[in-house]
Design a protein around this motif. Structure first.
Motif, PDB file in Angstrom:
ATOM      1  N   GLY A   1       0.752  -1.065   0.188  1.00  0.00           N
ATOM      2  CA  GLY A   1      -0.122  -0.064  -0.006  1.00  0.00           C
ATOM      3  C   GLY A   1       0.889   1.233  -0.039  1.00  0.00           C
ATOM      4  N   MET A   2       0.607   2.389  -0.912  1.00  0.00           N
ATOM      5  CA  MET A   2       1.332   3.658  -0.740  1.00  0.00           C
ATOM      6  C   MET A   2       0.356   4.554  -1.401  1.00  0.00           C
ATOM      7  SD  MET A   2       3.539   3.146  -4.171  1.00  0.00           S
ATOM      8  CE  MET A   2       4.897   1.967  -3.381  1.00  0.00           C
ATOM      9  N   PRO A   3       0.842   5.865  -1.074  1.00  0.00           N
ATOM     10  CA  PRO A   3      -0.152   6.944  -1.812  1.00  0.00           C
ATOM     11  C   PRO A   3      -0.321   6.727  -3.184  1.00  0.00           C
ATOM     12  CG  PRO A   3       1.531   7.789  -0.273  1.00  0.00           C
ATOM     13  CD  PRO A   3       1.649   6.408  -0.265  1.00  0.00           C
ATOM     14  N   ALA A   4      -1.622   7.106  -3.784  1.00  0.00           N
ATOM     15  CA  ALA A   4      -1.687   7.054  -5.142  1.00  0.00           C
ATOM     16  C   ALA A   4      -0.911   7.797  -6.082  1.00  0.00           C
ATOM     17  CB  ALA A   4      -3.238   7.304  -5.464  1.00  0.00           C
ATOM     18  N   THR A   5      -0.489   8.945  -5.602  1.00  0.00           N
ATOM     19  CA  THR A   5       0.577   9.754  -6.155  1.00  0.00           C
ATOM     20  C   THR A   5       1.912   9.116  -6.561  1.00  0.00           C
ATOM     21  OG1 THR A   5       1.399  10.809  -4.122  1.00  0.00           O
ATOM     22  CG2 THR A   5      -0.315  12.044  -5.415  1.00  0.00           C
ATOM     23  N   GLN A   6       2.315   8.230  -5.427  1.00  0.00           N
ATOM     24  CA  GLN A   6       3.689   7.350  -5.857  1.00  0.00           C
ATOM     25  C   GLN A   6       3.470   6.114  -6.512  1.00  0.00           C
ATOM     26  OE1 GLN A   6       6.235   8.816  -4.697  1.00  0.00           O
ATOM     27  NE2 GLN A   6       5.443  10.289  -3.605  1.00  0.00           N
ATOM     28  N   ALA A   7       2.151   5.532  -6.409  1.00  0.00           N
ATOM     29  CA  ALA A   7       1.720   4.279  -7.217  1.00  0.00           C
ATOM     30  C   ALA A   7       1.741   4.548  -8.396  1.00  0.00           C
ATOM     31  CB  ALA A   7       0.517   3.694  -6.618  1.00  0.00           C
ATOM     32  N   ARG A   8       1.412   5.773  -9.173  1.00  0.00           N
ATOM     33  CA  ARG A   8       1.321   6.052 -10.544  1.00  0.00           C
ATOM     34  C   ARG A   8       2.643   6.178 -11.097  1.00  0.00           C
ATOM     35  NH1 ARG A   8      -2.861   9.583  -8.293  1.00  0.00           N
ATOM     36  NH2 ARG A   8      -4.912   8.848  -8.807  1.00  0.00           N
ATOM     37  N   HIS A   9       3.587   6.203 -10.438  1.00  0.00           N
ATOM     38  CA  HIS A   9       5.067   6.093 -11.111  1.00  0.00           C
ATOM     39  C   HIS A   9       5.555   4.970 -11.591  1.00  0.00           C
ATOM     40  CE1 HIS A   9       5.574   9.833  -8.491  1.00  0.00           C
ATOM     41  NE2 HIS A   9       6.454  10.306  -9.454  1.00  0.00           N
ATOM     42  N   TYR A  10       4.853   3.707 -11.171  1.00  0.00           N
ATOM     43  CA  TYR A  10       4.869   2.459 -11.446  1.00  0.00           C
ATOM     44  C   TYR A  10       4.156   2.030 -12.735  1.00  0.00           C
ATOM     45  CZ  TYR A  10       7.369   2.471  -7.171  1.00  0.00           C
ATOM     46  OH  TYR A  10       8.636   2.623  -6.243  1.00  0.00           O
ATOM     47  N   GLU A  11       4.709   1.118 -13.581  1.00  0.00           N
ATOM     48  CA  GLU A  11       3.960   0.614 -14.650  1.00  0.00           C
ATOM     49  C   GLU A  11       3.975  -1.044 -14.653  1.00  0.00           C
ATOM     50  OE1 GLU A  11       5.243   2.094 -18.101  1.00  0.00           O
ATOM     51  OE2 GLU A  11       4.509   4.335 -18.044  1.00  0.00           O
ATOM     52  N   VAL A  12       3.158  -1.647 -15.143  1.00  0.00           N
ATOM     53  CA  VAL A  12       3.096  -3.008 -15.177  1.00  0.00           C
ATOM     54  C   VAL A  12       4.444  -3.305 -15.935  1.00  0.00           C
ATOM     55  CG1 VAL A  12       1.777  -5.000 -16.271  1.00  0.00           C
ATOM     56  CG2 VAL A  12       0.545  -3.184 -15.363  1.00  0.00           C
ATOM     57  N   GLY A  13       5.312  -4.665 -15.368  1.00  0.00           N
ATOM     58  CA  GLY A  13       6.214  -5.208 -15.601  1.00  0.00           C
ATOM     59  C   GLY A  13       7.585  -4.396 -15.033  1.00  0.00           C
ATOM     60  N   ASP A  14       7.348  -3.109 -14.475  1.00  0.00           N
ATOM     61  CA  ASP A  14       8.519  -2.704 -13.895  1.00  0.00           C
ATOM     62  C   ASP A  14       9.065  -3.382 -12.611  1.00  0.00           C
ATOM     63  OD1 ASP A  14       8.091  -0.366 -15.325  1.00  0.00           O
ATOM     64  OD2 ASP A  14       7.349   1.016 -13.748  1.00  0.00           O
ATOM     65  N   ALA A  15      10.468  -3.522 -12.745  1.00  0.00           N
ATOM     66  CA  ALA A  15      11.633  -4.271 -11.850  1.00  0.00           C
ATOM     67  C   ALA A  15      11.446  -3.372 -10.594  1.00  0.00           C
ATOM     68  CB  ALA A  15      12.942  -4.425 -12.381  1.00  0.00           C
ATOM     69  N   VAL A  16      11.243  -3.964  -9.471  1.00  0.00           N
ATOM     70  CA  VAL A  16      11.320  -3.149  -8.061  1.00  0.00           C
ATOM     71  C   VAL A  16      11.966  -4.216  -7.083  1.00  0.00           C
ATOM     72  CG1 VAL A  16       9.128  -2.182  -8.286  1.00  0.00           C
ATOM     73  CG2 VAL A  16       9.125  -4.321  -7.401  1.00  0.00           C
ATOM     74  N   ARG A  17      12.679  -3.705  -6.155  1.00  0.00           N
ATOM     75  CA  ARG A  17      13.374  -4.159  -5.225  1.00  0.00           C
ATOM     76  C   ARG A  17      12.824  -4.153  -3.629  1.00  0.00           C
ATOM     77  NH1 ARG A  17      17.167  -1.930  -1.537  1.00  0.00           N
ATOM     78  NH2 ARG A  17      17.059  -0.187  -2.613  1.00  0.00           N
ATOM     79  N   LEU A  18      12.776  -5.052  -3.000  1.00  0.00           N
ATOM     80  CA  LEU A  18      11.795  -5.388  -1.748  1.00  0.00           C
ATOM     81  C   LEU A  18      12.819  -5.966  -0.700  1.00  0.00           C
ATOM     82  CD1 LEU A  18       9.646  -6.706  -4.154  1.00  0.00           C
ATOM     83  CD2 LEU A  18       8.055  -5.935  -2.345  1.00  0.00           C
ATOM     84  N   THR A  19      12.500  -5.862   0.520  1.00  0.00           N
ATOM     85  CA  THR A  19      13.350  -6.429   1.780  1.00  0.00           C
ATOM     86  C   THR A  19      12.209  -7.288   2.511  1.00  0.00           C
ATOM     87  OG1 THR A  19      14.837  -4.913   1.703  1.00  0.00           O
ATOM     88  CG2 THR A  19      14.386  -6.057   3.730  1.00  0.00           C
ATOM     89  N   ILE A  20      12.449  -8.590   2.525  1.00  0.00           N
ATOM     90  CA  ILE A  20      11.537  -9.460   3.385  1.00  0.00           C
ATOM     91  C   ILE A  20      12.369 -10.283   4.418  1.00  0.00           C
ATOM     92  CG2 ILE A  20       9.987 -11.398   3.286  1.00  0.00           C
ATOM     93  CD1 ILE A  20       9.429 -10.670   0.339  1.00  0.00           C
ATOM     94  N   ASP A  21      11.990  -9.838   5.644  1.00  0.00           N
ATOM     95  CA  ASP A  21      12.908 -10.641   6.710  1.00  0.00           C
ATOM     96  C   ASP A  21      14.240 -10.224   6.551  1.00  0.00           C
ATOM     97  OD1 ASP A  21      10.591 -11.112   7.841  1.00  0.00           O
ATOM     98  OD2 ASP A  21      10.746 -13.408   7.550  1.00  0.00           O
ATOM     99  N   GLU A  22      14.750  -8.899   6.314  1.00  0.00           N
ATOM    100  CA  GLU A  22      15.960  -8.411   5.979  1.00  0.00           C
ATOM    101  C   GLU A  22      16.757  -8.969   4.988  1.00  0.00           C
ATOM    102  OE1 GLU A  22      18.088  -8.984   9.632  1.00  0.00           O
ATOM    103  OE2 GLU A  22      16.721  -7.467  10.777  1.00  0.00           O
ATOM    104  N   THR A  23      15.947  -9.658   4.006  1.00  0.00           N
ATOM    105  CA  THR A  23      16.704 -10.268   2.697  1.00  0.00           C
ATOM    106  C   THR A  23      16.183  -9.753   1.609  1.00  0.00           C
ATOM    107  OG1 THR A  23      16.715 -12.612   3.665  1.00  0.00           O
ATOM    108  CG2 THR A  23      16.600 -12.375   1.380  1.00  0.00           C
ATOM    109  N   ARG A  24      17.011  -9.122   0.787  1.00  0.00           N
ATOM    110  CA  ARG A  24      16.448  -8.541  -0.498  1.00  0.00           C
ATOM    111  C   ARG A  24      15.959  -9.479  -1.637  1.00  0.00           C
ATOM    112  NH1 ARG A  24      21.302  -3.941  -2.162  1.00  0.00           N
ATOM    113  NH2 ARG A  24      20.966  -2.781  -0.104  1.00  0.00           N
TER     114      ARG A  24
END
Length: 381
Positions: A225-248
């Motif tokens: 979940g993020m503000p709509a103004t930030q979510a609109r910066h992303y398009e389908v297929g864009d690569a993103v980086r996440l952290t899950i339990d301190e693992t990238r």
């Protein structure tokens, strides 16, 4: 006596010569020490410090972390549509199942009895419908011969229609009972793993009571979940980086849900996850790192150069030139606006040409004399 006097006379010149040599050596050593340059008391009081020049900017890059949950992209809660008593449970939580596999079943004896009953009624109604059709045909023939009235024909038609309606109603009851019999056996809608079992054998369940939760653990996504103004910066297929339990973890955007979450006032991004190590499980917290910037004029300084001040402000210690390599420390109060990776954006009476003490500010105080030993400009870049 004369011999003793002669001995003393011979010893005295030797002692005099030794004393003279010692005196000359002392004078030479003192002269050499005087010629060696040494630190002056003023130089001893100058504390060496490293400084940097603050970087003036009108935009400051920031990384915002948005949080969500890891979920299975395909999951379902399975429920019994008819009511009844659980007669059999075939699987337990954690077991892997295949599409169409039976998971549990209800006691169907009452449903089977109802089905036999309605089938008997259907058979009787079909016989009555046959008689009604024959009677209608007979009345029409009599009417054509003048031996029957219009009223008799209408009565025969109504009887035939009534029997037909009864038969249709009974057929609907039969189909509904048959559907309940089919739904009394709960089967897996797809290949997956039983995440939860919510009923026990012998339980009396109402219609719609959930019995199992099934999901595909190797087909995962994160919902962020993020503000709509930030979510609109992303398009389908864009690569993103996440952290899950301190693992990238790497992922790519699947889509954005088309409405705002009313409780959080955020838009939800669906991110497909690449789980190379097989360590991800549904329910884990996922953090997406959004790279952005804030439009704010100020100066960038290392966080280590800031010290606490009064009235919610922060302070920097500036080295101002006095003479040659001598500097005097002065305090400059600033407002801390933002920070990122050890760099702080501040606002205050600064100048790009100032020499700000980089670290170790706890070792100096305003008014203290210092000397600069290093220009640490790289710390703000």
């Amino acid at each position: 006596m004369r011999q003793l006097i002669k001995k003393k006379t011979a010893v005295m010149p030797l002692a005099t010569i030794a004393l003279a040599l010692a005196l000359v050596s002392t004078i030479l050593l003192y002269a050499h020490a005087e010629s060696e340059p040494g630190p002056t008391p003023e130089r001893d009081r100058l504390l060496p410090v490293a400084t940097f020049s603050p970087e003036q900017v009108d935009q400051f890059p920031v990384t915002t972390r948005y949080t969500g949950l890891v979920q299975s992209r395909r999951a379902a809660t399975l429920a019994f549509e008819p009511e009844g008593r659980v007669a059999r449970i075939a699987v337990e939580a954690g077991e892997t199942v295949t599409q169409g596999q039976a998971l549990a079943a209800l006691d169907t004896r009452r449903l089977e009895a109802s089905l036999r009953e309605v089938e008997g009624e259907i058979e009787a109604t079909e016989a009555a419908l046959t008689l009604a059709r024959e009677e209608e045909e007979r009345q029409r023939n009599l009417r054509s011969d003048g031996a029957s009235t219009r009223r008799d024909v209408d009565r025969a038609v109504a009887e035939r229609r009534q029997r037909q309606g009864q038969l249709n109603s009974l057929a609907g009851r039969r189909d509904r009972i048959q559907a309940n019999l089919d739904d009394a056996v709960l089967t897996a809608p797809f290949d997956g793993v039983i995440a939860e079992r919510r009923v026990e054998q012998g339980d009396l369940v109402a219609a719609g009571t959930s019995a199992f939760r099934i999901l595909q653990p190797d087909n995962l996504e994160a919902r962020i979940g993020m503000p709509a103004t930030q979510a609109r910066h992303y398009e389908v297929g864009d690569a993103v980086r996440l952290t899950i339990d301190e693992t990238r973890v790497q992922g790519h955007i699947l889509d954005a849900l088309p409405e705002i979450d009313r409780a959080r006032r955020t838009m939800t991004l669906r991110v497909a996850l690449v789980d190379d190590g097989g360590t991800l499980v549904p329910g884990q917290m996922a953090h997406l790192h959004h790279q952005g910037s804030v439009s704010e004029e100020g100066f960038v300084v290392p966080e280590t150069a800031l010290t606490g001040a009064r009235s919610g402000l922060w302070a920097l210690l500036v080295a101002e030139p006095v003479a040659d390599d001598r500097y005097r420390v002065r305090r400059v109060n600033v407002e801390w606006l933002n920070s990122e990776n050890g760099r702080a954006l501040v606002r205050g009476p600064l100048d790009p040409e100032m020499k700000v003490i980089a670290d170790g500010a706890h070792r100096v105080v305003p008014g203290q004399a210092v000397t600069i030993v290093d220009q640490a400009e790289d710390e703000t870049r």
